[in-house]
Each structure stands twice: as C-alpha cells, then as structure tokens.
Write an enzyme that holds these catalytic residues in place. Structure first.
Site, PDB file in Angstrom:
ATOM      1  N   HIS A  82      38.707  37.943  44.507  1.00 37.59           N
ATOM      2  CA  HIS A  82      38.961  38.297  43.113  1.00 37.59           C
ATOM      3  C   HIS A  82      39.287  37.054  42.275  1.00 37.59           C
ATOM      4  O   HIS A  82      38.897  36.960  41.114  1.00 37.59           O
ATOM      5  CB  HIS A  82      40.113  39.295  43.068  1.00 37.59           C
ATOM      6  CG  HIS A  82      40.334  39.942  41.745  1.00 37.59           C
ATOM      7  ND1 HIS A  82      39.365  40.679  41.109  1.00 37.59           N
ATOM      8  CD2 HIS A  82      41.418  39.968  40.924  1.00 37.59           C
ATOM      9  CE1 HIS A  82      39.846  41.130  39.955  1.00 37.59           C
ATOM     10  NE2 HIS A  82      41.082  40.699  39.823  1.00 37.59           N
ATOM     11  N   ASP A  83      39.992  36.131  42.867  1.00 34.11           N
ATOM     12  CA  ASP A  83      40.361  34.891  42.175  1.00 34.11           C
ATOM     13  C   ASP A  83      39.154  34.094  41.688  1.00 34.11           C
ATOM     14  O   ASP A  83      39.315  33.201  40.843  1.00 34.11           O
ATOM     15  CB  ASP A  83      41.183  33.997  43.106  1.00 34.11           C
ATOM     16  CG  ASP A  83      42.677  34.083  42.803  1.00 34.11           C
ATOM     17  OD1 ASP A  83      43.053  34.880  41.933  1.00 34.11           O
ATOM     18  OD2 ASP A  83      43.449  33.359  43.452  1.00 34.11           O
ATOM     19  N   ASP A 135      34.769  39.622  46.232  1.00 35.42           N
ATOM     20  CA  ASP A 135      35.903  40.284  45.575  1.00 35.42           C
ATOM     21  C   ASP A 135      36.052  41.683  46.153  1.00 35.42           C
ATOM     22  O   ASP A 135      35.228  42.561  45.900  1.00 35.42           O
ATOM     23  CB  ASP A 135      35.646  40.343  44.060  1.00 35.42           C
ATOM     24  CG  ASP A 135      36.798  40.956  43.274  1.00 35.42           C
ATOM     25  OD1 ASP A 135      37.755  41.481  43.890  1.00 35.42           O
ATOM     26  OD2 ASP A 135      36.744  40.908  42.035  1.00 35.42           O
ATOM     27  N   ARG A 184      54.497  39.946  44.505  1.00 31.47           N
ATOM     28  CA  ARG A 184      53.557  38.847  44.281  1.00 31.47           C
ATOM     29  C   ARG A 184      52.818  38.463  45.568  1.00 31.47           C
ATOM     30  O   ARG A 184      51.638  38.146  45.537  1.00 31.47           O
ATOM     31  CB  ARG A 184      54.319  37.645  43.742  1.00 31.47           C
ATOM     32  CG  ARG A 184      53.476  36.417  43.478  1.00 31.47           C
ATOM     33  CD  ARG A 184      52.430  36.656  42.425  1.00 31.47           C
ATOM     34  NE  ARG A 184      51.853  35.402  41.950  1.00 31.47           N
ATOM     35  CZ  ARG A 184      50.824  35.326  41.131  1.00 31.47           C
ATOM     36  NH1 ARG A 184      50.253  36.433  40.680  1.00 31.47           N
ATOM     37  NH2 ARG A 184      50.355  34.165  40.745  1.00 31.47           N
ATOM     38  N   SER A 238      39.307  40.959  35.277  1.00 30.68           N
ATOM     39  CA  SER A 238      40.215  41.896  35.949  1.00 30.68           C
ATOM     40  C   SER A 238      40.790  42.883  34.922  1.00 30.68           C
ATOM     41  O   SER A 238      40.038  43.514  34.182  1.00 30.68           O
ATOM     42  CB  SER A 238      41.306  41.098  36.667  1.00 30.68           C
ATOM     43  OG  SER A 238      42.054  41.908  37.514  1.00 30.68           O
TER      44      SER A 238
END
Lengths: 356, 356
Positions: B325-326, B292, B197, B127
């Site tokens: 994405h994680d 992602d 968040r 990232s």
C-alpha cells in the site's frame, strides 16, 4: 533449565502389540493435547481436530493409536509459566525458560520413550504443529515413518514475525503484565492477550472468507456513529478475544510465538533447507491451502522443493479452499479424502507389521 | 454539531486569474495539510507527498495552485478532539462529533468557497485521500474537473474493518484512555496508539517488501532467547509505533479509522457503485499497485468498472510495484511518469483557460 516437568497427553485407540501404529499429533499456537472426542463430564469440549481424528475418520482411531500432547510451556496441564516452581513455591512466570520447536520434539521423544514407542507411524500437525512434524523428520529420522505437514512454512517471514511482535507488545505493555509475574499480583494481562488474539484471528482468515462470513453486515442494521460494535466482524473479533483471554495464559502465548519466530532449520545449514532436511528418511505429505496468506502455498512449496532436491518421497497437495489458514482445521471433502487415503497407505504399511 | 471550526491548510504555487488551476490534495490516515516542501525553521519536516508535488514535479506547483488541508477532526491544526471547546473551556475529547468522508468533503468545499475556487482542476488523494477524491466527484460534480484516485477501494472489506477495530480496541482499552477524555488527566494512551500504528504499518507493507527490507535479520547477529528486540523488523515496528505515539492524537486516530469503515457511497444506492457514481462528470485517473493487499488492485477495478458502466472518462493503471500500500507514497518511475503525463493534460485543459 527445568529440574523436571510434566507433559499432559491424551491417547485414542489402542497401541498394537508391535507398537507400530502410533501417530503423534502436534498442536499449533492455541490448541492442546485434547485433539479429538470429548469428556463424559464435559461433552461440549470437543477436541480441536475432531473432524480429522476419531473412529472411522481420516486419521482412524480404530486403526491407529493417536497421541495428543500439550507442549512444554503450555497452559493446559503441561509444565508452563503458570505452574508452580517447586524451588520457590511460586509460579515460574518470567523465570520460565524459553522453549523452541526443537525442545518440544525432544520432550515428545521422551514421552514416546515412556510409552515404549520406538517409531511413530506418523507425526502430524498443522501450522506450528507442522513445524514439529518437520523437526521430527530431521531430528529423529529413525523414529518416524511419515511426516504430515499441513499449512506450514519452513520459517516465518518478516510479516509473520511482525504480527507476532505486535501481539507480544500488546501483552508485555499491558499494565497488568508486571514483567510476566502477574500471578503474584492476582491480575491477568487480559487486555493485551485479547488484542493478541484479535490480531491472530485476522491472519487465520482470508479476506474473502471474512467477506463471505461477515461482509459489512451491521449488528443493529444501521451505523450508530460510535466506537462500540457496529459491524458484525467487530463483534466476532471482540468475542474471540474475550473468550481467549479467559482461558489462555499470556506467558504461554509469548513463549509459543517466540518459538514460531525462531524456528528455522535451514539457518544452521547456511540457509539451505535441502541440507537441513537431508537426514530425513520419512515419507512426507505436505498440504497447503490456496487462500492461506499466513503460510501461503509458496511457503509449502519451499519445503516440497527441498525434499525433492533430496529425492525424498513426498506427496504435495494444494487445496483450493477459501478459508485462509484456518482451512487446515475445517472440513473440505478433498482435503479429508486426501488425508484418509494417505493414512490408509500408512495403515497398510505400519499397522499390520509384526515386531522386527 | 460544532459551533465553528478551523481548518489548517497550506498552498503551493499561484492561483491564476481564472482560478482554474487549483488542485486539492487530500490526506490519508496519518498525514496532514503539509503535503510538500519544508519550512525555513524546520527543514527536516518535509511534506508527505513531496516527491509528487513541487516545482517541476508530477503535480507541478509552477503550473498548479496546490492546496493541502488537515481534515476536520485532525490533530495538525484543524479543529479536532484535542482542541478546546469554547463552550466548556476544555478539550472536546469524547464529545467531539464523529466525522465522515462526506463531512470532510463538505468542509473542503467551504474552504474552496473561501478561497474563491469554484471548480478544482483536480482533487487528488491516495488511500483514504482517494476516497475523498471519489466523494468530491459524487457530491460536487460541477466543482471538479479531474478526480485522481490512487490506491483506493470503494469501501472497506471485513478484513480492513477488522484491522481498524483491533487498532481502536488497543487505544480504547488502554487504561490511560479514560473514555477519550485523557487530556483532563494529563496522560496520553500511548501504549494503545503505539500498537495501533504497529498494526497499521504491517498492512501498509507487502510481505515481499518486508522480506526484502528486513528478512529475518537479527539486531545483534544472533538469537537472544528473550522478548526484547531480536529481529530487525521488531525494532522497526517499535520505532514506528513510538514515534507515532509521540505526535498523533489517539482520538483523531479513532475518528479517522471510523470514517474509513463507514465510507460506502454505494450503500445508499442498493450497493450499486455505478449508481452512486452516476452524478460524476469528472475525468478519472485510477491507479493501483500490484502488491497492495490493503486495497488490492481488484478493489480499484471495482471503481473502474462502475465508472465504465457509466461511460465515464477513466484512465486506469496497475503499477507493478513490490512495496504494498505504501507504494502510493514512493518513487516509481512509471507511476510518477503517469501522474506527470496526466497533469500535463490537465494543465493544457485548465491552466490556460480564461474566466468564462
């Protein structure tokens, strides 16, 4: 429970003698009964689906009697959290009951009763409006000849709920929210509502559409190394958020997003959407848009699959459009031609019909 | 301008005599120098990339000397907005200068100087960390043998910037933000940071992964018609937001998202990424993940295409993974095997090498 309520609605065109040409248009999150045209005293306030609805338009008000209604719990004239509760003399605020898609359809059916409309030629909506068109077909199969379901999903995904939840948290944690009773404090939770709208806006547009519209364009031509607006997309989002927070009621936003979360007609049928849709006898037009990632075409296909499992009469179109979820509100020649053609068939079927 | 600054870093393994086996691991938005292992006194605080880095792991600390560093402007020990400015005796707060990916790489290069490392066997990141690995290859081609670029984009899209902007607006419009100088008021803009968040978290996960993990599961088994937690996904997001707002500094969040927005190495080269990457002499491993949508595989392919245009030595892998994405932080056998194999080659090349 509400002792009574008002519904604000607008009509366009003329109800024929047989009362067979009525079309109900249901709104989504932030829209209202004002679906088309403008008011003499306010010519800039054009209805939110004016490109679709009007004289000679795909939903032709020279043929159809079109009704737009502000849903129960709304903030555009129908009874909602900002309305005065006659029992207390104060705004309902946090005491306003939760409303569901089913409640809205109930209330719309009562409006149809008042207008003497036994059966709609069509009920039509996009996004959350499409969920109402679907619920009409389930709850009142005899009262709806066509259900037009645009940019829809049969229920929200976890991601959809997640975006709604962040928006709600933005509102309810705004210090000016006062547990929903901000009216009494003469403040509005504008900060929260503004953020909610900004989040929503991102999900209405596709990544490609945003890239095309804003790219990485800079407001002043260069990076300024600050947290104020540098990129055009920031300016756009702030402007949208500011505007929205001036006219929309935060409690209505909470209610509507919750109604979205809760809608899941298949849930009472063991998760089987086909069983939930089994009562429906309407013809269906289902339309989705390729770049819509909020309610992607796959979600519309779930509806189509369930309808086909029931051998229902369904047309499905997947429009190749780059604008994301917002595409349902925008001009696209194929989309407009499709709805026009569909309504021409509806007109042939419904508008000439004599009273039984 | 900063008169001076501290960088907090951790090392793993042993720097060989030739100082040729050092690997720098760069962190993304919310992580730190603590990339692997745990502390004797705090065994639950496991490094954020511990599945990737350690003895016998894909980045094997028995072969490599691994460095994790908290970036300048961070809130885990390196000098940042919450640090005391010795000139004023107060926290920097809003006076902390903006930092860029380029600045971070500069600061990391100074750290390498201090450690006597002339050339890294590899610089690696996911990232935003991958952007640093890319910038290293551009800024210090002689000092990096391999650049490992995971789940990256060569620059943010308008949608990426939009999500960052909403997060920043949540923080800066929190009444406890006080223009960034909240330290002096003994408050923290927790509400805003919590929302930031929550928004971020949605973008780290795919719709499918969220559906798999939470679906529409209800916390109490039934709908409660309120705005408290009904759905499991709501509970998860609130928990993530609460936790984060307890330990992360809001000003650091602002700085890091802005550094993300601004990174665009091609901009100085008329938008031509290949020209921007022309100085690079490193070998590259570029990895993306199919689900992602924050930094989709297409974005990694832009990097690969530019590198190939330059006839650079590049391996590219698109991992079929459902976690969004994680995924770059999660175990996936193919992903782990790929990085392991790549580092075995790096070890063969770099670790045995004698000093020139």
């Amino acid at each position: 429970m509400l002792d009574d309520y008002h519904l604000m609605y607008e009509t366009y065109g003329t109800l024929n003698a047989a009362k067979s040409n009525a079309v109900l248009v249901c709104h989504a999150l932030n829209a209202s009964h004002h679906v088309a045209g403008f008011y003499a005293e306010d010519p800039k306030n054009v209805g939110w689906w004016d490109n679709m609805i009007g004289p000679g338009k795909p939903l032709d008000t020279e043929k159809f009697f079109v009704i737009g209604v502000n849903n129960l719990g709304g903030c555009f004239g129908s009874t909602g959290p900002a309305s005065i509760n006659r029992r207390t003399g104060k705004a309902y605020g946090s005491s306003f009951p939760m409303v569901t898609v089913e409640d809205w359809v109930e209330a719309q059916a009562r409006l149809a009763d008042r207008l003497g409309i036994e059966r709609f030629a069509a009920v039509m909506g996009g996004s959350l409006g499409a969920m109402q068109a679907l619920q009409w077909a389930i709850a009142y199969p005899q009262r709806i000849a066509n259900s037009i379901v645009v940019a829809a999903a049969p229920k929200l995904s976890a991601q959809n709920i997640a975006f709604n939840e962040v928006a709600r948290q933005a509102i309810t944690t705004d210090p000016d929210f006062h547990g929903g009773d901000y009216y009494a404090y003469n403040v509005l939770p504008r900060r929260g509502l503004r953020l909610a709208r900004m989040i929503g806006h991102i999900t209405y547009l596709s990544d490609d559409a945003m890239m095309e519209k804003f790219g990485r364009s800079l407001r002043s031509g260069s990076i300024n190394f600050h947290f104020d607006v540098d990129f055009e997309v920031e300016s756009y989002l702030r402007h949208q958020g500011d505007k929205f927070s001036e006219y929309f009621d935060a409690n209505t936003y909470l209610l509507i997003t919750r109604a979205l979360d809760y809608f899941d007609p298949a849930d009472a049928c063991g998760g089987e959407l086909a069983r939930a849709l089994a009562p429906a006898t309407a013809r269906f037009l289902v339309v989705s848009f390729t770049s819509d990632w909020r309610f992607a075409p796959e979600r519309s296909r779930e509806i189509v699959k369930a309808l086909l499992d029931n051998r229902a009469d369904v047309c499905y179109a997947e429009i190749n459009a780059s604008h994301g979820h917002d595409a349902f509100l925008l001009d696209d020649a194929r989309y407009m031609a499709l709805v026009r053609a569909y309504f021409e068939n509806v007109a042939a079927e419904c508008c000439a019909k004599k009273t039984a």
